[in-house]
Design an enzyme around this catalytic site. Structure first.
Site, mmCIF file in Angstrom:
data_model
loop_
_atom_site.group_PDB
_atom_site.id
_atom_site.type_symbol
_atom_site.label_atom_id
_atom_site.label_comp_id
_atom_site.label_asym_id
_atom_site.label_seq_id
_atom_site.Cartn_x
_atom_site.Cartn_y
_atom_site.Cartn_z
ATOM 1 N N TYR A 247 0.848 -1.191 0.000
ATOM 2 C CA TYR A 247 0.000 0.000 0.000
ATOM 3 C C TYR A 247 0.883 1.240 0.000
ATOM 4 O O TYR A 247 1.844 1.313 0.767
ATOM 5 C CB TYR A 247 -0.886 -0.007 1.247
ATOM 6 C CG TYR A 247 -1.837 1.168 1.355
ATOM 7 C CD1 TYR A 247 -2.908 1.304 0.471
ATOM 8 C CD2 TYR A 247 -1.667 2.135 2.358
ATOM 9 C CE1 TYR A 247 -3.790 2.368 0.589
ATOM 10 C CE2 TYR A 247 -2.556 3.198 2.472
ATOM 11 C CZ TYR A 247 -3.616 3.313 1.591
ATOM 12 O OH TYR A 247 -4.493 4.366 1.709
ATOM 13 N N ASP B 275 9.193 2.708 0.065
ATOM 14 C CA ASP B 275 8.142 3.375 0.820
ATOM 15 C C ASP B 275 8.362 3.013 2.285
ATOM 16 O O ASP B 275 7.999 1.927 2.733
ATOM 17 C CB ASP B 275 6.772 2.904 0.316
ATOM 18 C CG ASP B 275 5.633 3.494 1.135
ATOM 19 O OD1 ASP B 275 5.908 4.123 2.181
ATOM 20 O OD2 ASP B 275 4.465 3.319 0.740
ATOM 21 N N LYS C 157 3.872 8.741 9.083
ATOM 22 C CA LYS C 157 3.706 8.110 10.410
ATOM 23 C C LYS C 157 4.713 8.625 11.446
ATOM 24 O O LYS C 157 4.568 9.748 11.884
ATOM 25 C CB LYS C 157 3.666 6.590 10.232
ATOM 26 C CG LYS C 157 2.487 6.240 9.281
ATOM 27 C CD LYS C 157 2.079 4.798 9.195
ATOM 28 C CE LYS C 157 0.756 4.720 8.425
ATOM 29 N NZ LYS C 157 0.751 3.952 7.214
#
Ligand SMILES: *Cc1c(COP(=O)(O)O)cnc(C)c1O
Length: 427
Positions: A144, A239, A267
């Site tokens: 994702y 990522d 995050k």
């Protein structure tokens, strides 16, 4: 009724917010039932609107690596807020956090801050395309990279949870430039490169996957990708929205010893405020506006509150690198305890762990999206709701990694293991 107030709040939210939530996984669709509403959190615990306490294993999906309401972060935000929350004019703290992040992460010279992991990944891909003058990208099934169009091509996480791998609204035109490979399968990547010779700008992946549960790169997989990228003048994008500042000070690049060309963050880097970032060596970053031709911008990018939270978080991690070992130890302890608890059930299961990421799958082995999807979701649902009743908050989907935070005590871990034992014995 255990969740009376949460239930009422959810009913009210649904009147005004689609599905009652601002991000789909929160709605509990893949585990059934209704979400709890959080009132507050401190350290390893969250407290819901019905005054129930939970040991938290999602840590806001990663950012709260030092526990909730971590004082240095909270205090920095309060101090900064009093001085004004956004100017749209440069501030010193943007340089402070950029300098700090670059000192922690291997292999990057410059960094650009944005407001989410989604923005970071979509901007990284645009930059890769601009830099290489090529159009296509390769991504992996089950990885994702946020909800921008190029990535919603059989994406993992939310989209999988909801069984709509290709979201309506993503055009065929966009879809044709995203090629899908299988995680831990170099051969599938080679085939795509051969079939699209000279057209691939970048390969993007989670160096440790966390959006199909936790899936660990097998020996030689990342190294093989690095080799293919070098051979075919393709940029390798890691990522690290999940793994950055979590697996190690320098993220997965440091932890696994592989260099990427572009790295994306989110995050942890925002300490719980909305922050994303992407970074690379000078040669690549100088292609970005205003220095270069690739456009990217943001009204609230680098805003002082977000930067203050992120700086306080990174600063603590940089000054206290033993946190990463402490987290790894706690996760290994949890893994061992859960394994013992789960050995009492006939239900096939496997636990994947790396650093402070861990996930339980109710199937034999999970190495890619296909094997993750073999998981028995009925058992996962029972496990999730059983744990919730025992006061353990797990990700409400089998396709998500759990994230440990360093406020967790060994007593919390023991309580979690006991709860798991009790829950699986009722299977
Ligand atoms: C969470 C996540 C994103 C998206 O970040 P948002 O801040 O939710 O937009 C991208 N990539 C990975 C690996 C993620 O875990």
């Amino acid at each position: 009724m255990l969740y009376k107030r949460s239930s009422a709040l959810f009913a009210e939210a649904k009147k005004y917010i689609p599905g009652g939530v601002n991000s789909p996984v929160r709605a509990f669709n893949s585990v059934g039932g209704e979400p709890i509403f959080v009132k507050q959190a401190k350290g390893a615990y969250i407290y819901d609107e019905d005054d129930r306490t939970y040991i938290d294993y999602i840590a806001s999906w990663g950012p709260m690596i030092l526990g909730h309401a971590f004082e240095p972060v909270v205090n920095s935000v309060i101090e900064k807020a009093a001085l004004g929350t956004s100017f749209g004019i440069p501030t010193k703290i943007e340089t402070d956090i950029a300098k700090l992040a670059i000192s922690m992460v291997p292999n990057i010279d410059k960094i650009r801050f944005v407001n989410s992991g989604t923005e970071a990944c979509m901007s990284a891909v645009r930059l890769a395309r601009g830099f290489t003058s090529k159009d296509k990208i390769i991504k992996f099934a089950g990885c994702y990279h946020g909800h921008s169009d190029s990535f919603l091509i059989q994406a993992g996480s939310g989209a999988v949870t909801f069984g709509s791998p290709n979201s309506p609204g993503v055009t065929q035109g966009t879809a044709k430039d995203t090629l899908l490979a299988n995680y831990n399968d170099l051969e599938s990547v080679k085939q795509l490169i051969d079939a699209n010779a000279g057209e691939i700008a970048a390969i993007i992946l989670e160096p440790v996957a966390g959006n199909m549960g936790c899936v660990i790169p097998q020996e030689g997989f990342l190294k093989g990708l690095r080799g293919l990228c070098d051979q075919h003048e393709i940029l390798l994008i890691f990522d690290e929205v999940m793994t950055g500042f979590r697996l190690a000070k320098g993220g997965a690049q440091e932890f696994l010893g592989i260099d990427a060309d572009i790295v994306t963050f989110g995050k942890v880097i925002g300490g719980g405020l909305p922050v994303g970032a992407f970074a690379a060596r000078d040669e690549i970053m100088s292609f970005l506006a205003p220095l270069g031709p690739v456009y990217q911008a943001g009204t609230l990018s680098g805003n002082p509150l977000a930067m203050a939270a992120g700086f306080a978080m990174l600063n603590h991690l940089s000054q206290n690198p033993e946190v990463f070992q402490s987290l790894t130890d706690k996760t290994a302890y949890l893994h061992k305890g859960l394994q013992q608890a789960l050995s009492k059930t006939q239900v096939p299961n496997t636990i994947n762990t790396i650093g402070s990421m861990i996930s339980v799958h109710f199937t034999e082995e999970v190495v890619d999206f296909k094997t993750a999807a073999n998981g028995n979701n009925e058992y996962f649902k029972k496990f999730f709701h059983g744990m919730l009743r025992e006061g353990i908050y797990l990700p409400p989907s089998a396709f998500e990694s759990w994230f440990l935070n360093d406020a967790l005590s060994y007593q919390d871990l023991d309580r979690t293991i006991e709860a798991a034992s009790k829950v699986v014995n009722s299977f």
